[in-house]
Design a protein around this motif. Structure first.
Motif, PDB file in Angstrom:
ATOM      1  N   ARG A 211       0.700   5.659   2.361  1.00 35.99           N
ATOM      2  CA  ARG A 211       0.161   5.106   3.459  1.00 35.99           C
ATOM      3  C   ARG A 211      -0.676   5.833   4.309  1.00 35.99           C
ATOM      4  O   ARG A 211      -1.215   5.538   5.334  1.00 35.99           O
ATOM      5  CB  ARG A 211       1.337   4.404   4.254  1.00 35.99           C
ATOM      6  CG  ARG A 211       2.167   3.397   3.313  1.00 35.99           C
ATOM      7  CD  ARG A 211       3.307   2.848   4.163  1.00 35.99           C
ATOM      8  NE  ARG A 211       2.889   1.807   5.020  1.00 35.99           N
ATOM      9  CZ  ARG A 211       2.731   0.446   4.723  1.00 35.99           C
ATOM     10  NH1 ARG A 211       2.649   0.172   3.428  1.00 35.99           N
ATOM     11  NH2 ARG A 211       2.273  -0.187   5.663  1.00 35.99           N
TER      12      ARG A 211
ATOM     13  N   THR B 171      -7.410   2.050   9.810  1.00 42.21           N
ATOM     14  CA  THR B 171      -8.179   1.151   9.173  1.00 42.21           C
ATOM     15  C   THR B 171      -8.144  -0.235   9.876  1.00 42.21           C
ATOM     16  O   THR B 171      -9.244  -0.940  10.177  1.00 42.21           O
ATOM     17  CB  THR B 171      -8.040   0.792   7.731  1.00 42.21           C
ATOM     18  OG1 THR B 171      -8.180   1.874   6.862  1.00 42.21           O
ATOM     19  CG2 THR B 171      -8.953  -0.353   7.000  1.00 42.21           C
TER      20      THR B 171
ATOM     21  N   VAL C  35       0.717  -1.303   0.224  1.00 45.62           N
ATOM     22  CA  VAL C  35      -0.010   0.140   0.000  1.00 45.62           C
ATOM     23  C   VAL C  35       0.698   1.224   0.027  1.00 45.62           C
ATOM     24  O   VAL C  35       1.612   1.528   0.766  1.00 45.62           O
ATOM     25  CB  VAL C  35      -0.889  -0.029   1.279  1.00 45.62           C
ATOM     26  CG1 VAL C  35      -1.694   1.359   1.231  1.00 45.62           C
ATOM     27  CG2 VAL C  35      -1.781  -1.154   1.376  1.00 45.62           C
TER      28      VAL C  35
ATOM     29  N   ILE D 237      -3.507   3.376   7.228  1.00 44.96           N
ATOM     30  CA  ILE D 237      -3.488   1.773   7.578  1.00 44.96           C
ATOM     31  C   ILE D 237      -3.762   1.517   8.918  1.00 44.96           C
ATOM     32  O   ILE D 237      -4.679   0.496   9.037  1.00 44.96           O
ATOM     33  CB  ILE D 237      -2.214   1.228   6.873  1.00 44.96           C
ATOM     34  CG1 ILE D 237      -1.877   1.490   5.502  1.00 44.96           C
ATOM     35  CG2 ILE D 237      -1.889  -0.243   7.282  1.00 44.96           C
ATOM     36  CD1 ILE D 237      -0.815   1.158   4.801  1.00 44.96           C
TER      37      ILE D 237
ATOM     38  N   LEU E 275      -7.346  -0.584   0.525  1.00 41.13           N
ATOM     39  CA  LEU E 275      -6.543   0.437   1.075  1.00 41.13           C
ATOM     40  C   LEU E 275      -6.014   1.403  -0.170  1.00 41.13           C
ATOM     41  O   LEU E 275      -6.287   2.593  -0.372  1.00 41.13           O
ATOM     42  CB  LEU E 275      -5.600   0.003   2.267  1.00 41.13           C
ATOM     43  CG  LEU E 275      -6.115  -0.171   3.536  1.00 41.13           C
ATOM     44  CD1 LEU E 275      -5.022  -1.113   4.195  1.00 41.13           C
ATOM     45  CD2 LEU E 275      -6.753   1.175   4.076  1.00 41.13           C
TER      46      LEU E 275
ATOM     47  N   VAL F  11     -12.349  -0.176   5.839  1.00 41.78           N
ATOM     48  CA  VAL F  11     -11.856   1.024   4.860  1.00 41.78           C
ATOM     49  C   VAL F  11     -12.921   2.115   4.915  1.00 41.78           C
ATOM     50  O   VAL F  11     -12.906   3.262   5.242  1.00 41.78           O
ATOM     51  CB  VAL F  11     -11.525   0.600   3.482  1.00 41.78           C
ATOM     52  CG1 VAL F  11     -10.989   1.666   2.629  1.00 41.78           C
ATOM     53  CG2 VAL F  11     -10.469  -0.512   3.735  1.00 41.78           C
TER      54      VAL F  11
END
Lengths: 478, 478
Positions: free
Chosen positions: A215, A231, A212, A228, A258, A288
């Protein structure tokens, strides 16, 4: 994701000559053309009419479509030297060279086209000088089956016959009642709103959260947040609420969601069935989406593409309501559920009978290939030469034609509903509102009717080599 | 009428960019592309495989087709400023402008395509990185139903989905076993022999013998003869021989045949059912054909387009034989009978069971629209990213994918017949001729087989932005 867009007629005119070169026709058109030319008959006025013998799909109507492309074709019609050289190689060596000179200078300035406007409802066996849209009619049937409120997305490009089939399908399903298309070129050329977010391959391309990037995601006010971590917190809340098995929640799928959300925080609508909707996709989505909501964004919804779509949509909606209530997130009230797996007219109709929470339906294969009836037997017949009516009889009585140039009038009753399309000879007087007239409906005895209104269905849409303004009637009304 | 012709690859390359612009794809390809690009993953090597889940038409095979157009598309792939401007209007306002710069410079020089050659027999569920030709497979089924000797003409242009659908249908039905096409542009672009003479409208456009011009025809030695008078004499002979009712023989139809014959004395093949085959069309044909024979020309034959084609062909042949014998005209032995009314795979197969004298069959609607099954559910799935296998599971077990890059080998037995297509991981050692190996045929128990020959089915057909030479295998063999 949808975009407004301007239509680009110049591009279309440029491309029509490439897409529909004058050689794209049956050879007998050229062999006949030479025989007419040789006999000195090539300037004789002749009238052809286009009609079809039965409404498609066993239905009671068709929608007229396809005119616009025909007229652009006529307007740009001419033979290049290359075309003529090829014809020279195809016709017999004894063909008079002057014929090829004639072709080289030929255009459609002597052609007149009369037609109903695109989008008009038309019926079988009514001579209508039209090109009827099979795909357009099919789209209208899907729209009728879906009812007025469900949003419909055309996504049949990959199943259409070649690039042009895909493009015309996108265009005429829109005329037939679809709201959106997945086909970007159709958005570019025709201004149809386009839609789409991600395929399964996007989801399955991720293997871990390390992929991801970026971030962080900025709140709508601009402060970057570790998206991140945020979430992950939401995921544990959701897992607890739904009593999920954490071991079954796929981190690779979460990484995909994400990664998409940080690029499209305003347009988050993932496909949630790449692994398991109930054990993984739905939980990852909620996590998310809740994180997006916390940062001030409105997530859009989810797409389901396999399994029992109705049952799953009910389960998904239940979870959305649970989250909305438990976490006090009103944004979860407006999440949409999109369904897209092999939808037919029949399965569309069943959506109105079975319990479901599907807001948007994407249709591909059955829409653009017209599985139920993949062709419409349009017939293009000579009906008049030099003012004299012509007809074809046939071993099959069905295939005989009605001679003479026709006019068609739509008769409307006092209640405002059309009740008859009346076919007359072009030379006959037109029917008048309020005046009784005798008519002979197909398959019925003759009767006398009195129209409250009379509309002549044909407009002159092409004359002296130029397309005249054609009003496209977006007639799809409930 | 048929013509040899050179293929014109330059024209095709020029037109591919017009016909298949890079925007002609689903929007989610662009939304995903941006998300990959933003995450810095756009240069990661990924492998997609194309396959289909079931052979079409309930059959046991498919024919691979469509590669050539894909490769031309890849070779000419680039975005114009206009394309990129449109994408800017479709993607969210926050999209990084550098992404559009990246698109503007993008081409397919980093793409490698491995594929079987066009025309290869392929089978369901064998990962094959191919684009399978539904129309091509359909054509092969018609060819199988027709047997090896009957000549087949594709004439589906008017029923195909748009111009490009018509063009690809003409091309791939030829690969699938058809001999000729009515589509002139297909002759021009692909060198397929073209065929066609006249429509019913040509016949019905004539009203009397006064319209015939020129009225003379030169013998093959050059002396002009009054062709109308000569034909009238032959018509009275034929009427007498067949005990016809002269009042039923249509002079307008005779005028059409005469007018065509004077333009095409070497290519006389009229459609004879515009009014009545038995009472008029056949007699008029025989009269004109006998007159042509007297002047030294070889008439070609007749076309039937309605009614009971088998029965009529028998009647027509009987009359040809009678004329041949009675008038001692050997040319009547080689007249061909062409049939063209709504032929399906089933009615084609019935031709081999019912008595008939049909030499050439023209097929349109059922061939190009694949009425029996108008779409083939091809699937294009991600199987590897950065060397790591990827898969999709699904609520429908059918829709799960087999992870990892594959190789496919065709195993041939000692009798010279292929008996198995073996799917392996690309990294596995290839099977060797004469060496026993374990395999697990779909739906069967595992077994040990020993191939006499092994062929690797994939060739590298596109690499470093260029199409490599692709051998098109015209594999249709009985």
């Amino acid at each position: 994701m949808a975009a407004p867009s301007g239509s680009t007629c110049g591009v279309r005119e440029r491309s029509i000559r490439e897409r529909v070169p004058p050689l794209l026709t049956d050879l007998y058109q050229f062999t006949m053309a030479y025989a007419y030319w040789r006999a000195g008959r090539h300037q004789e006025p002749a009238v052809f009419e286009l009609f079809f013998r039965d409404n498609p799909f066993g239905g009671g109507f068709s929608i007229f479509a396809g005119l616009d492309d025909c007229l652009l074709f006529l307007q740009s019609f001419h033979f290049t030297d290359e075309d003529v050289d090829f014809l020279r190689s195809v016709l017999p060596p004894a063909t008079d060279p002057a014929f090829f000179q004639f072709l080289r200078g030929l255009d459609c300035s002597g052609v007149t086209v009369r037609s109903v406007p695109e989008g008009t409802l038309v019926f079988a066996r009514v001579s209508s000088r039209v090109n009827t849209g099979l795909v357009c009619s099919n789209a209208a049937r899907f729209r009728l089956a879906a009812g007025p409120s469900r949003r419909l997305v055309e996504m049949g490009l990959r199943r259409a016959q070649g690039p042009d089939g895909g493009l015309t399908a996108s265009r005429y399903t829109h005329v037939g009642g679809f709201d959106l298309t997945s086909n970007v070129q159709a958005g570019f050329l025709f201004g149809i709103p386009v839609a789409g977010t991600m395929a399964h391959s996007y989801v399955t391309s991720f293997t871990s959260l390390e992929e991801v990037y970026p971030r962080t995601l900025a709140t709508v006010n601009g402060d970057p947040v570790d998206f991140i971590s945020l979430t992950k917190v939401w995921l544990s809340h959701v897992s607890g609420l739904l009593e999920a098995e954490p071991g079954k929640i796929r981190e690779d799928e979460l990484a995909a969601f994400l990664s998409y959300a940080v690029s499209y925080p305003h347009n988050f609508l993932p496909v949630i069935d790449s692994y398991s909707v109930g054990c993984s996709g739905l939980l990852n989505f909620c996590a998310v989406a809740l994180a997006l909501c916390e940062l001030g964004y409105q997530p859009v919804g989810v797409r389901l593409d396999s399994g029992d779509l109705c049952r799953q949509s009910v389960d998904v909606r239940r979870v959305f309501r649970l989250c909305r209530k438990h976490f006090s997130i009103p944004a979860f009230d407006s999440l949409i559920i999109m369904a897209t797996n092999n939808i037919s007219e029949q399965s569309m109709a069943e959506l109105n009978k079975k319990e479901n929470e599907i807001d948007v339906v994407g249709v591909g294969t059955h829409l653009v290939t017209c599985t139920k009836q993949p062709s419409l037997g349009c017939v293009y017949k000579l009906v008049e030469v030099r003012g004299r009516p012509r007809m074809k009889s046939s071993e099959d009585p069905e295939k005989s034609t009605v001679p003479g140039r026709k006019a068609v009038y739509r008769l409307v009753g006092a209640d405002g509903h059309a009740f008859l399309d009346l076919v007359c000879l072009g030379a006959e007087a037109s029917p008048q509102a309020g005046v009784p007239l005798s008519c002979f409906p197909l398959g019925c005895d003759g009767s006398v009717v009195t129209p409250a209104q009379v509309t002549c269905l044909f407009q002159e849409v092409f004359t002296k080599g130029q397309v005249r303004v054609v009003m496209t009637a977006p007639t799809f009304i409930y």
